[in-house]
Design a protein around this motif. Structure first.
Motif, short mmCIF file in Angstrom:
data_model
loop_
_atom_site.label_atom_id
_atom_site.label_comp_id
_atom_site.label_asym_id
_atom_site.label_seq_id
_atom_site.Cartn_x
_atom_site.Cartn_y
_atom_site.Cartn_z
N ARG A 232 0.84 -1.19 0.00
CA ARG A 232 0.00 0.00 0.00
C ARG A 232 0.88 1.24 0.00
N GLN A 233 0.52 2.20 -0.86
CA GLN A 233 1.25 3.46 -0.85
C GLN A 233 0.78 4.32 0.30
N GLU A 234 1.74 4.84 1.08
CA GLU A 234 1.42 5.69 2.22
C GLU A 234 1.48 7.15 1.78
N GLN A 235 0.46 7.93 2.17
CA GLN A 235 0.38 9.33 1.80
C GLN A 235 0.92 10.19 2.93
N VAL A 236 2.15 10.68 2.76
CA VAL A 236 2.77 11.57 3.74
C VAL A 236 2.80 12.97 3.14
N SER A 237 2.34 13.95 3.91
CA SER A 237 2.22 15.31 3.41
C SER A 237 3.58 15.99 3.41
N ILE A 238 4.18 16.16 2.23
CA ILE A 238 5.46 16.85 2.10
C ILE A 238 5.39 17.76 0.88
N ARG A 253 5.20 4.59 21.66
CA ARG A 253 4.32 5.67 21.23
C ARG A 253 3.96 5.50 19.76
N ASN A 254 2.89 6.15 19.37
CA ASN A 254 2.47 6.17 17.98
C ASN A 254 3.21 7.30 17.26
N GLU A 255 4.53 7.21 17.27
CA GLU A 255 5.35 8.23 16.63
C GLU A 255 6.33 7.55 15.69
N TYR A 256 6.57 8.22 14.59
CA TYR A 256 7.48 7.69 13.58
C TYR A 256 8.47 8.78 13.19
N TYR A 257 9.72 8.41 13.06
CA TYR A 257 10.76 9.34 12.63
C TYR A 257 11.08 9.07 11.17
N ILE A 258 11.10 10.12 10.37
CA ILE A 258 11.31 9.96 8.94
C ILE A 258 12.37 10.97 8.47
N ILE A 271 6.31 12.15 12.69
CA ILE A 271 4.92 12.12 12.27
C ILE A 271 4.19 11.07 13.10
N SER A 272 2.86 11.11 13.07
CA SER A 272 2.04 10.14 13.79
C SER A 272 0.96 9.61 12.86
N ARG A 273 0.54 8.38 13.13
CA ARG A 273 -0.60 7.82 12.39
C ARG A 273 -1.88 8.46 12.91
N ILE A 274 -2.73 8.87 11.99
CA ILE A 274 -4.04 9.38 12.36
C ILE A 274 -5.09 8.60 11.58
N GLU A 275 -6.34 8.87 11.81
CA GLU A 275 -7.42 8.05 11.26
C GLU A 275 -7.38 7.98 9.75
N GLU A 280 0.84 15.99 9.91
CA GLU A 280 1.84 16.83 9.27
C GLU A 280 3.20 16.57 9.92
N PRO A 281 4.27 16.54 9.15
CA PRO A 281 5.60 16.32 9.74
C PRO A 281 5.95 17.41 10.76
N GLU A 282 6.49 16.99 11.90
CA GLU A 282 6.90 17.92 12.95
C GLU A 282 8.40 18.18 12.86
N ASP A 283 8.77 19.44 12.75
CA ASP A 283 10.19 19.82 12.69
C ASP A 283 10.81 19.60 14.07
N LEU A 284 11.95 18.90 14.13
CA LEU A 284 12.59 18.59 15.41
C LEU A 284 13.60 19.63 15.86
N GLY A 285 13.72 20.71 15.12
CA GLY A 285 14.60 21.79 15.56
C GLY A 285 15.97 21.76 14.89
N ALA A 286 16.81 22.73 15.26
CA ALA A 286 18.06 22.99 14.57
C ALA A 286 19.07 21.85 14.70
N PHE A 287 18.98 21.04 15.76
CA PHE A 287 19.90 19.92 15.90
C PHE A 287 19.66 18.84 14.84
N PHE A 288 18.46 18.81 14.30
CA PHE A 288 18.09 17.75 13.37
C PHE A 288 17.72 18.27 11.98
N ASN A 289 17.44 19.55 11.86
CA ASN A 289 17.10 20.15 10.58
C ASN A 289 17.84 21.47 10.46
#
Length: 755
Positions: A232-238, A253-258, A271-275, A280-289
């Motif tokens: 199945r193709q997963e739809q990630v908003s980017i 936790r229902n959390e995924y790192y991408i 990101i997290s799985r929702i219904e 939406e992808p969550e920015d992890l800050g300057a150490f990671f982005n």
């Protein structure tokens, strides 16, 4: 001397090694931009865009106009290397080394060594690394320490190449893999794997005039519980022109790192799985982005009561890609990243970490530590702040080329790896693209190379599923060069495969005489050839059990040859090889299967490919017999494969699709022309067969109209397509969608430009 510095993100278009890094190409030039010929310009443009396959094409055309131009020869060699076409790269670097009297291209000898290493020619590699290190200007290249380490790796490989672990590693197959590139496989749950695939809009070389980004990356989830597995193709908003990879999640936790990359910079998001899909992808800050460095390949590992995020990054604290980690606090916050330490990280790249919580091991891939070539998988024992020394994970996990993204799921005794090793799905060079390979561990392995599984079965079982579950298909059966009946133009033979194999075994010493530097000969004859013969005996035994109880079987058998000889002769040779397998089946166990062949209960469906797949990949010169006859690639190309088994149960009343041919050589049609292909099919079942559509890896295909085929009838499926740009020799596939027991049936097409 003019030099061009070209930055190429491997994440951009080709995915040779599938992680973001900067490749520096020093292209020495003596022509200014105004005086360059068009082929040169196109070659440089393709290099800048990461289209190494196209660059090789353009530089080879430029050499036809001026064979003395060393700048172009260097650029051609670089293009071949970056495209994973190691054999051609070796030839180009070798030619440059012989012609470069002024030693302008100092790195030529280094890359001749590296290409030999990638081709498992370790003794030759050592010779050329030594030659490179002896050059007065070697220290100016920044490769001197790397060359010395490469020599150590070759010495390690020579000592350990015959040592293998009892793992079963199989290509995950078409569906999971494509003719482009796959990467980042990871098991999220007991039965689910995520992978990312880089798919081009077509399998053609990217044209210079095209301005839009031609490929896209797609995140897939694969459920192994279904039979066959579902994708199945997963739809990630980017954002457009960015892409996602390397999914990992904590158990708690229902959390995924991408990884999300855009504008040639990669960062890690959460990101997290929702219904209805994903958040939406969550920015992890300057150490990671951060625009100043790349952060990618996230992998979560549990160590005691703590969870850690491991990743790779080329941040400024060190050179190149290194392994880093950060603790995941109970509230989800991440601590400041720390380096995994100097025992792991080196002056080259370390990437794709995976922490095995059960065995307290951190796995990663590296080019630096002693290995077999390219990126090898290593592991260290311990925990953050207390890691030991790297240990090579060994063969068959590692090959002489790139092996990345190791991961495993102990609950199902299954793992995965990404590799561009020989044998994957590739159209633009044997080692151009990465495929996903599945790993089974000793406690779950049902087939070892030299052990044939027991297929003893009950009537209620499904033999086809049994064969698939045991990874017995395709079953490869190997032949000596030009046998059976050398020189014959007949498509039939009275030869029996059993007799041919006995004669083939006697030629081992002859093969060893041509392959002193490699250890493949003993492994090939005593494991791969031997396994095929024993497995064929076991398959016949199982077929007899089922046939005696009323089942009907069709065996899809495909015949292959090396490209020696002309196309017509090779097709006849492939037919004779298939016939020798049918003779084996007919005469097996004093002829116990002969009556079933005569009555139509057991049917052989032959497809003589001949040189269809080997042309352009394997040496076809009689005078170079070490390569064209006695090489590993040539030996592997001379075979018959039992590719599929169709089982009709006594009470089955559905349709059964049989292809009369599934490989079509279309010659060299003109670009822009419309080609119509008629694919003959037969319905040997008891109800109407419906062909309702096709899909293809090549654009512009369509089926003229859906068709229905009554039981016992044969009809043609008519397909049309508009020819777009294609390589000199290019194979691509289409899939026929139908309502039979095998819902998706592949057909292969070949285009070949006229010389």
């Amino acid at each position: 001397m003019i030099h061009k510095l070209i930055k190429i993100s491997i994440f951009s278009q080709h995915y040779s090694t599938l992680f973001s890094l900067v490749v520096v190409l020093l292209i020495a030039g003596c022509l200014n931009a105004q005086n360059e010929r068009p082929w040169h310009k196109h070659g440089y443009k393709s290099l800048e865009e990461g289209d190494f396959y196209g660059a090789a094409y353009y530089f080879s055309k430029a050499l036809e106009n001026d064979s003395s131009n060393l700048e172009v020869l260097w650029s051609l060699a670089e293009s071949y290397r970056l495209n994973g076409d190691y054999d051609k790269a070796l030839g180009a670097y070798h030619a440059l080394l012989e012609r470069d009297r002024e030693s302008t291209y100092v790195l030529s000898s280094f890359y001749v060594g590296e290409m030999n290493q990638y081709l498992s020619r370790y003794q030759k590699a050592i010779e050329f690394f030594n030659l490179f290190e002896e050059q007065p200007r070697a220290n100016e290249t920044g490769k001197l320490k790397i060359s010395a380490q490469r020599r150590k790796s070759c010495e390690y490989a020579l000592m350990n190449r015959h040592t293998t672990d009892s793992l079963s590693i199989k290509n995950a197959g078409y569906g999971i893999n494509s003719f482009d590139a796959e990467y980042g496989p990871v098991f999220i749950e007991d039965s689910t794997m995520f992978i990312t695939s880089a798919r081009y809009d077509s399998n053609t070389t990217k044209l210079i005039k095209e301005k839009e980004f031609q490929f896209k990356t797609i995140l897939y989830s694969i459920d192994f519980r279904s039979e066959p597995f579902s994708i199945r193709q997963e739809q990630v908003s980017i954002e457009p022109l960015s892409y996602v990879s390397s999914v990992s999640n904590p158990d708690s936790r229902n959390e995924y790192y991408i990884t999300i990359c855009k504008s040639n910079v990669c960062g890690i998001f959460r990101i997290s799985r929702i219904e209805d899909g994903w958040s939406e992808p969550e920015d992890l800050g300057a150490f990671f982005n951060n625009a100043d460095f790349n952060t990618l390949h996230p992998s979560v590992g549990r160590i005691g009561a703590k969870e850690y995020l491991f990743f790779a990054s080329d941040r400024k604290e060190r050179n190149g890609m290194d392994i880093w980690y950060s603790e995941i606090k109970t509230d989800g916050q991440l601590t400041r990243p720390r380096s995994a330490g100097s025992s792991i990280n080196s002056i080259e790249d370390e990437v794709t970490p995976f922490y095995d919580s059960e065995n307290e091991r951190l796995y990663f891939s590296s080019k630096w530590h002693e290995g077999f070539g390219g990126y090898d998988v290593f592991f260290v024992e311990g925990s953050p702040g207390n890691f030991g020394q790297p240990i090579n994970a060994g063969r068959p996990l590692n090959s002489s080329v790139n092996d990345l993204y190791f991961s495993h799921n102990p609950s199902v005794s299954m793992g995965s790896i990404v590799s561009n090793r020989t044998g994957g799905y590739a159209l633009k060079g044997e080692n151009c693209c990465n495929d996903v390979y599945l790993i089974e561990y000793p406690d779950s392995v049902k087939i070892e190379m030299d052990t044939v599984p027991d297929l003893a079965i009950e009537q209620s079982d499904d033999l086809v599923k049994k064969l698939d579950g045991l990874k017995m298909l395709p079953l490869s059966l190997y032949f000596a060069n030009n046998l059976p009946n050398p020189g014959s133009l007949s498509s039939t033979t009275s030869a029996n495969f059993a007799d041919l194999t006995r004669e083939y075994y006697k030629s081992q010493e002859e093969y060893l005489g041509h392959n002193r530097e490699t250890g493949w000969v003993d492994v090939f004859f005593n494991k791969e050839v031997q396994f095929g013969v024993e497995a064929l005996h076991q398959l016949c035994d199982s077929l007899l059990i089922y046939l005696s109880k009323g089942y009907v079987f069709h065996l899809g058998i495909k015949g292959y040859t090396s490209p020696l000889g002309n196309t017509s002769y090779n097709e006849k040779l492939a037919q004779r090889r298939i016939a020798s397998i049918e003779n084996f089946i007919r005469n097996w166990n004093s002829g116990k299967l002969g009556n079933f062949l005569d009555s139509g209960k057991l049917n052989v469906v032959p497809t003589p490919y001949g040189e269809f797949f080997s042309e352009g990949k394997i040496n076809d010169q009689w005078e170079e017999r070490t390569k064209s006859i006695y090489s590993y690639d040539a030996a592997k190309s001379r075979k018959v494969e039992i590719v599929w088994v169709s089982q009709i149960n006594p009470d089955y009343k559905g349709p059964v699709l049989v292809l009369e041919n599934d490989a079509f050589d279309l010659g060299g049609p003109e670009i822009g022309s419309i080609v119509e292909l008629k694919i003959p099919i037969a319905n040997v079942g008891d109800s109407t067969l419906a062909i309702d559509g096709i899909t293809s890896s090549h654009p512009g295909f369509h089926m003229v109209e859906p068709i229905t085929v009554k039981p016992g009838e044969s009809l043609n499926v008519t397909v049309q397509f508009i020819v777009s740009e294609y390589a000199d020799i290019q194979v691509f596939g289409i899939v026929l969608h139908n309502n039979s027991s095998i819902e998706n049936v592949p057909v292969f097409l070949k285009l070949k430009k006229e010389p």
